[in-house]
Scaffold this active site. Structure first.
Site, mmCIF file in Angstrom:
data_model
loop_
_atom_site.group_PDB
_atom_site.id
_atom_site.type_symbol
_atom_site.label_atom_id
_atom_site.label_comp_id
_atom_site.label_asym_id
_atom_site.label_seq_id
_atom_site.Cartn_x
_atom_site.Cartn_y
_atom_site.Cartn_z
ATOM 1 N N TRP A 32 62.784 18.909 20.354
ATOM 2 C CA TRP A 32 63.968 19.782 20.429
ATOM 3 C C TRP A 32 64.384 19.952 21.879
ATOM 4 O O TRP A 32 63.541 20.047 22.780
ATOM 5 C CB TRP A 32 63.659 21.148 19.826
ATOM 6 C CG TRP A 32 64.166 21.315 18.426
ATOM 7 C CD1 TRP A 32 65.275 22.010 18.049
ATOM 8 C CD2 TRP A 32 63.610 20.792 17.208
ATOM 9 N NE1 TRP A 32 65.442 21.938 16.688
ATOM 10 C CE2 TRP A 32 64.445 21.205 16.142
ATOM 11 C CE3 TRP A 32 62.503 19.998 16.915
ATOM 12 C CZ2 TRP A 32 64.199 20.864 14.822
ATOM 13 C CZ3 TRP A 32 62.258 19.661 15.595
ATOM 14 C CH2 TRP A 32 63.105 20.089 14.565
ATOM 15 N N ASP A 169 70.134 30.853 15.698
ATOM 16 C CA ASP A 169 70.793 30.413 14.469
ATOM 17 C C ASP A 169 71.422 31.509 13.619
ATOM 18 O O ASP A 169 72.551 31.384 13.188
ATOM 19 C CB ASP A 169 69.792 29.661 13.578
ATOM 20 C CG ASP A 169 69.124 28.494 14.293
ATOM 21 O OD1 ASP A 169 69.455 28.246 15.470
ATOM 22 O OD2 ASP A 169 68.275 27.832 13.675
ATOM 23 N N GLU A 400 56.066 31.792 17.099
ATOM 24 C CA GLU A 400 57.423 31.452 17.538
ATOM 25 C C GLU A 400 58.182 32.720 17.966
ATOM 26 O O GLU A 400 58.855 32.738 18.984
ATOM 27 C CB GLU A 400 58.135 30.774 16.354
ATOM 28 C CG GLU A 400 59.528 30.268 16.621
ATOM 29 C CD GLU A 400 60.137 29.599 15.376
ATOM 30 O OE1 GLU A 400 59.480 29.586 14.305
ATOM 31 O OE2 GLU A 400 61.261 29.092 15.487
HETATM 32 C C1 DGY Z 1 65.955 24.925 12.572
HETATM 33 O O1 DGY Z 1 65.721 23.918 11.908
HETATM 34 O O2 DGY Z 1 65.729 26.072 12.203
HETATM 35 C C2 DGY Z 1 66.473 24.780 13.912
HETATM 36 O O3 DGY Z 1 66.691 25.985 14.545
HETATM 37 C C3 DGY Z 1 67.725 23.964 13.935
HETATM 38 O O4 DGY Z 1 67.659 23.336 15.128
#
Ligand code: DGY
Length: 441
Positions: A32, A169, A400
């Site tokens: 990433w 997100d 995370e």
């Molecule tokens: C995910 O898959 O949750 C990522 O944040 C997208 O890059």
């Protein structure tokens, strides 16, 4: 603290895949974009060759138009992630990298300040200097892409058209724009989520949000992922305060690098001048005394306060008064019994201390916040950010993201999302070095 250092190195070593680092096994099995930037800074502390390899491999997926994709799929056979490389179908763009395969959107452009960080730690290392000269033009191309393809009004600020680009997100700041999408399930391609098979669904975005993510992917694809039609058509069109602050800080990093290794930086200076002026005008909200993200489609600031509004501190953008307002807010959050720094406004009804970007604490965000607070001589608050991050990891592990309310830890023995997470490990390594460098203890 030695056990944390050892564990952090062990995690980075286990997540290393012959030239790059995955964020965490199972949930994110590829490379990433911004994760790798943060990981490279961790490696820079003890394995600079790996830091350089990490970034070289990331940029091996750069497109001819300069775009640096948010995922580099170094393996075409690994099929445990959605959306995988075949779903992106990046061959719709003639200049897309096909070897390695990639996604079609980008992520926060951290690499300019990452390179500066690495070079600063290894100023006399000829190999690192040569690497800086090698990577510099690639980062410049990446920034040129953002200004050429993502700044239609030529404001010195770039837009995103997908929440995944922001790295945050499911932040509530995207809700209104996402709700503009008219979803006809029959027209959406069939897809199967994989994330909720390996992480707790209550800690991840919802099905409705995923439908919208897929819709925006399809929209990008229809326009070869870089066409002018994206800005014309996308109901989700955002100038993100955090990403633009990161770009400005990355440009500052590039100027430092250029000065150290003798490269031309006139173009970067011009970006910086224009970007900084537009930034204040576009994102600062006098009534809320906070930086707000801008909805380019709706032509208005988005009323919610998210963690992105503190990141201008990292880029040195607020004046003294603005910085005071920001630090006052952080002190209030701390007084109310939260670890710094929750990813969303704790006083909003949309705050959710468990669900991804709607409230939890994220270690790499804390690293940027910490650096910002130091720049404004807010040493005590900066130390709180550092200590909170280390305390969370020490209590429950290298997750995370983390529950932000302190009182919840009476009954909580884990963090959220993926475990043994790479940017949590690299942030811990960098914070441990800070303790020594700044003689905090
Ligand atoms: C995910 O898959 O949750 C990522 O944040 C997208 O890059």
């Amino acid at each position: 603290m030695n056990h944390l250092k050892q564990k952090a190195k062990e995690i980075l070593s286990n997540n290393w895949r012959n030239g790059f680092t995955i964020p965490t096994a199972k949930l994110y099995p590829f490379q990433w974009n911004w994760d790798s930037g943060f990981v490279a800074m961790g490696f820079a502390q003890y394995a600079v060759k790996q830091a350089m390899q990490e970034l070289r491999n990331l940029f091996s997926g750069q497109w001819q138009n300069g775009m640096l994709p948010h995922i580099i799929f170094h393996s075409e056979t690994e099929n445990t992630y959605f959306p995988n490389w075949d779903f992106w179908e990046t061959s719709v763009n003639a200049g897309a990298s096909q070897q390695p395969k990639t996604s079609g959107i980008t992520q926060p452009p951290v690499h300019g300040f990452v390179l500066d960080f690495i070079l600063n730690l290894h100023q006399d290392d000829e190999e690192v200097k040569a690497f800086a000269k090698e990577l510099y033009p690639k980062i410049i191309n990446y920034h040129r892409f953002l200004y050429n393809y993502r700044d239609p009004k030529k404001e010195g600020l770039f837009f995103i058209y997908h929440p995944w680009e922001s790295g945050r997100d499911n932040s509530p700041i995207w809700d209104e724009s996402l709700n503009r999408l008219v979803i006809d399930e029959a027209k959406l391609p069939n897809y199967e989520r994989r994330d909720t098979k390996v992480a707790d669904a209550s800690e991840r975005p919802t099905k409705d949000q995923y439908d919208r993510y897929v819709y925006l992917m399809q929209l990008g694809k229809r326009h070869q992922y870089d066409g002018e039609g994206i800005a014309k058509e996308s109901p989700f069109l955002i100038q993100d305060c955090m990403m633009n602050a990161i770009l400005i800080q990355a440009n500052k990093g590039l100027v430092n690098v250029a000065k150290q290794v003798g490269l031309d930086f006139a173009e970067v200076e011009a970006w910086l001048q224009q970007g900084a002026a537009s930034f204040q005008h576009k994102f600062w909200n006098e009534e809320k005394q906070f930086y707000l993200t801008y909805d380019l489609r709706g032509e208005k600031q988005i009323a919610h306060k998210d963690i992105g509004g503190y990141i201008p501190l990292f880029a040195g953008l607020p004046n003294a008064t603005q910085a005071n307002h920001l630090t006052q807010k952080l002190n209030d959050i701390k007084e109310k019994g939260f670890y710094l720094c929750p990813s969303f406004d704790i006083d909003s009804p949309l705050f959710d201390s468990k669900r991804y970007w709607r409230g939890p604490v994220w270690p790499h965000m804390n690293w940027m916040l910490y650096q910002g607070l130091l720049q404004y001589q807010q040493t005590e608050l900066a130390k709180t950010v550092l200590n909170d991050t280390l305390a969370l990891v020490d209590q429950v592990g290298f997750y995370e993201y983390f529950e932000s309310q302190k009182n919840k830890y009476d009954q909580l023995d884990h963090g959220f999302g993926g475990n043994h997470f790479s940017w949590s490990a690299s942030t811990v390594l960098n914070f441990l070095e800070e303790i020594v460098k700044m003689s905090y203890f």
